[in-house]
Design a protein around this motif. Structure first.
Motif, mmCIF file in Angstrom:
data_model
loop_
_atom_site.group_PDB
_atom_site.id
_atom_site.type_symbol
_atom_site.label_atom_id
_atom_site.label_comp_id
_atom_site.label_asym_id
_atom_site.label_seq_id
_atom_site.Cartn_x
_atom_site.Cartn_y
_atom_site.Cartn_z
ATOM 1 N N ARG A 166 -16.187 -2.426 64.356
ATOM 2 C CA ARG A 166 -14.796 -2.461 64.827
ATOM 3 C C ARG A 166 -14.007 -1.321 64.209
ATOM 4 N N PHE A 167 -14.257 -1.131 62.941
ATOM 5 C CA PHE A 167 -13.577 -0.041 62.242
ATOM 6 C C PHE A 167 -13.862 1.294 62.928
ATOM 7 N N LEU A 168 -15.125 1.489 63.213
ATOM 8 C CA LEU A 168 -15.532 2.756 63.813
ATOM 9 C C LEU A 168 -14.905 2.960 65.180
ATOM 10 N N ASN A 169 -14.592 1.849 65.825
ATOM 11 C CA ASN A 169 -14.013 1.963 67.153
ATOM 12 C C ASN A 169 -12.499 1.809 67.142
ATOM 13 N N GLY A 170 -11.953 1.896 65.950
ATOM 14 C CA GLY A 170 -10.501 1.940 65.844
ATOM 15 C C GLY A 170 -9.774 0.627 66.067
ATOM 16 N N GLN A 171 -10.509 -0.469 66.015
ATOM 17 C CA GLN A 171 -9.845 -1.761 66.206
ATOM 18 C C GLN A 171 -9.331 -2.291 64.878
ATOM 19 N N GLN A 212 -6.584 -3.564 64.041
ATOM 20 C CA GLN A 212 -5.746 -4.770 64.025
ATOM 21 C C GLN A 212 -6.571 -6.021 63.727
ATOM 22 N N SER A 213 -7.869 -5.913 63.959
ATOM 23 C CA SER A 213 -8.675 -7.111 63.697
ATOM 24 C C SER A 213 -9.408 -7.048 62.363
ATOM 25 N N MET A 214 -8.695 -6.564 61.345
ATOM 26 C CA MET A 214 -9.285 -6.632 59.991
ATOM 27 C C MET A 214 -8.185 -6.409 58.966
ATOM 28 N N SER A 215 -8.401 -6.953 57.778
ATOM 29 C CA SER A 215 -7.390 -6.781 56.735
ATOM 30 C C SER A 215 -7.333 -5.322 56.311
ATOM 31 N N SER A 216 -6.200 -4.943 55.835
ATOM 32 C CA SER A 216 -6.062 -3.542 55.430
ATOM 33 C C SER A 216 -6.982 -3.229 54.255
ATOM 34 N N GLU A 217 -7.266 -4.273 53.464
ATOM 35 C CA GLU A 217 -8.195 -4.047 52.344
ATOM 36 C C GLU A 217 -9.592 -3.735 52.870
ATOM 37 N N ALA A 218 -10.002 -4.555 53.824
ATOM 38 C CA ALA A 218 -11.325 -4.326 54.416
ATOM 39 C C ALA A 218 -11.387 -2.926 54.989
ATOM 40 N N ARG A 219 -10.327 -2.581 55.657
ATOM 41 C CA ARG A 219 -10.279 -1.258 56.268
ATOM 42 C C ARG A 219 -10.488 -0.165 55.223
#
Lengths: 339, 339
Positions: free
Chosen positions: A25-30, A32-39
DNA sequence: ATGAAAGCGCTAACAG
DNA sequence: CTGTTAGCGCTTTCAT
């Protein structure tokens, strides 16, 4: 420093203490569906491992290749290389790569490349077609976005970008006449149903008919120096009697005319004559006198083509788009006023 | 006529009554490990279903992409487009596609593209490098076959194809001198460590030193018309006094010189002068008089580069290969004998 | 000479 | 917001 193999999404996931899905999801720019920490953790892990996604795995799953096909008549013609350049300028920053092929004017080769590109190889296609693979192209246009450049054959579901060939050609012809030439000889390759050729000729015809002047149309194959030379010879004979200009349908034909003129000079046949050409090749301003020309915004065509594709990918664009860019007459010394 | 999805290897297998494995073997040309009947049935099935393998699945498994990267300074320069054409002529029939990118002379962009190409994206790389990403290029050359064209920086593990810049340049300078010019001005872009520039200059210097003639080296940036114009102005001043020729380091510099000459003509500064250039651009024979030139076999370079890659893929080739092609001096009217 | 089975690295449901 | 699971279509051992 143990692992030697290229890091995968799993390595990143482990390092960032999340699941592969989240990394994906991160790689695809989503975001909004993860905590900023995870990001942040993922971002760090990606950077630290030097991870880059495997395009094949991606393509296999997502059915998207991140590649654009560009098919042109001849890659060494200025039109093609500038088009390719313009396309790349927009494609690469947007994450797309460009696969270029030239079919060398061969309908059969064009067909082969079309097949190659159609089998899920590329996400979009930009083509300067010969117009002989209509059915195939129409089928492909049903499967992926296709942009016709330079030559619009009105194939369903395709977008197109061309220039105002007819009007610009008419304008250039007018320009020659205004400069005082009583005869304007139009040198062109045989039309062979190719729209820009037909349209440019049409523009010439219109301008001449308008003034009720004789139409001097010289159809030559640019591959045949002899043909060009003989056409030029008869033109020069006329030029000996009245102010005459030669206007060529493109920069390649003009090159041949110039070569033929050199050949005739060898035979001591040399008559002053006006010169003008469609296209604005690099040599136009190097010649003496500089060549009057119709400037075609080739790089723009490439850039716009890519933008059109991107809009198609986004789904923003639904209807066919047909863009006509303006080509400008650039008067120079080669058609300077005479009398 | 039921199945709408693209046929897979399973569909073919079923239709041919064999296992997917056998089909895979068939696709990879391992005909010796199957009966001729099986081979025929598969061939028929493939044709009937219009099956073509999915390149992503293939790449994912086999780690080979079937793509070649081509990285050039500027795609609109004749060198690049002809190179690209030559490459494609060999690549496509061999089942490879070419991804072309131009980095516009930017070292940073070159780096980015190198990264992009290095991550398992392409099976081989052909590059006209600026030589500033040495370390990265060396690393990449450890992972996949790399061919340096036009400019050989002697990077380990890379093959190279260049021309005999020094000798050809020396020969052209000699040619000018033989034609009776007492001064030969050499117009070049600043060398900036770029081998062909340095070598061509070297060739000029050698020929001049040999005859103990003054070396007139004009370093100009071709992007600056003013610079070129001023350099030309001082050249023409000399030319008024003694027979002089201008020899340019490439076809693009010559274009600028010709433009500058047109500009100076406006100022009524016009002196007969010999002209010669490295490269043999299309306009050389269109000019009057036709331009003496050093013909560089650009398409050949592309074709040979691809052949080298193919040999690397086969594993036939182990050691580094460094090929030097011959560029030929083509004397024409622009340096015709004077006295 | 042929096949079964196990993934390649990723994404897209479908849960939670 | 996050993870589990199940493939995408192909090639490649390892059997037979």
């Amino acid at each position: 420093m143990a692992k030697s193999h290229k890091p995968t999404i799993y390595d990143v996931a482990k390092a960032a203490h999340v699941s592969p899905t989240t990394v994906s999801r991160f790689l695809n720019g989503q975001y909004q569906s993860m905590s900023s920490e995870a990001r942040d953790r993922i971002a760090t892990a990606v950077a630290r491992l030097g991870y880059t996604p495997n395009r094949f795995a991606r393509g296999l799953r997502s059915k998207r290749s991140g590649m654009i096909g560009l098919l042109v008549v001849n890659l060494s013609y200025p039109f093609a290389s500038l088009l390719s350049r313009g396309l790349g300028q927009v494609a690469y920053p947007a994450g797309y790569q460009v696969i270029t092929a030239d079919f060398d004017g061969s309908v059969e080769k064009e067909r082969q490349y079309l097949h190659m590109f159609s089998r899920g190889q590329v996400d979009g296609l930009v083509i300067q077609t010969e117009g002989k693979n209509r059915a195939l192209l129409e089928k492909i246009a049903g499967e992926l976005p296709v942009v016709l450049v330079d030559r619009n054959y009105g194939i369903p579901h395709t977008d197109s970008i061309v220039i105002n060939d007819l009007e610009a050609s008419e304008e250039m012809t007018r320009h020659c006449l205004q400069q005082g030439y009583q005869r304007v000889f139009y040198f062109t390759e045989p039309e062979e149903g190719i729209p820009p050729r037909a349209l440019r000729l049409q523009g010439y015809i219109r301008a001449m008919a308008d003034r009720q002047l004789p139409q001097d149309i010289m159809r030559v194959r640019k591959e045949s120096p002899v043909e060009v030379k003989e056409a030029l010879r008869s033109t020069l004979e006329v030029a000996q009697k009245q102010p005459t200009a030669i206007y060529t349908a493109n920069g390649l034909v003009m090159l041949e005319v110039l070569r033929a003129r050199n050949a005739l000079k060898q035979e001591s046949l040399d008559v002053p004559i006006g010169l003008a050409t469609f296209d604005d090749p690099d040599y136009a301003t190097a010649l003496s006198p500089p060549l009057s020309a119709v400037n075609v915004p080739m790089e723009d065509i490439g850039r716009i083509a890519m933008h059109m594709l991107l809009r198609r990918f986004e789904g923003t664009q639904a209807e066919e788009q047909h863009i006509v860019l303006r080509a400008n007459v650039v008067p120079r010394e080669s058609t300077r006023t005479i009398i």
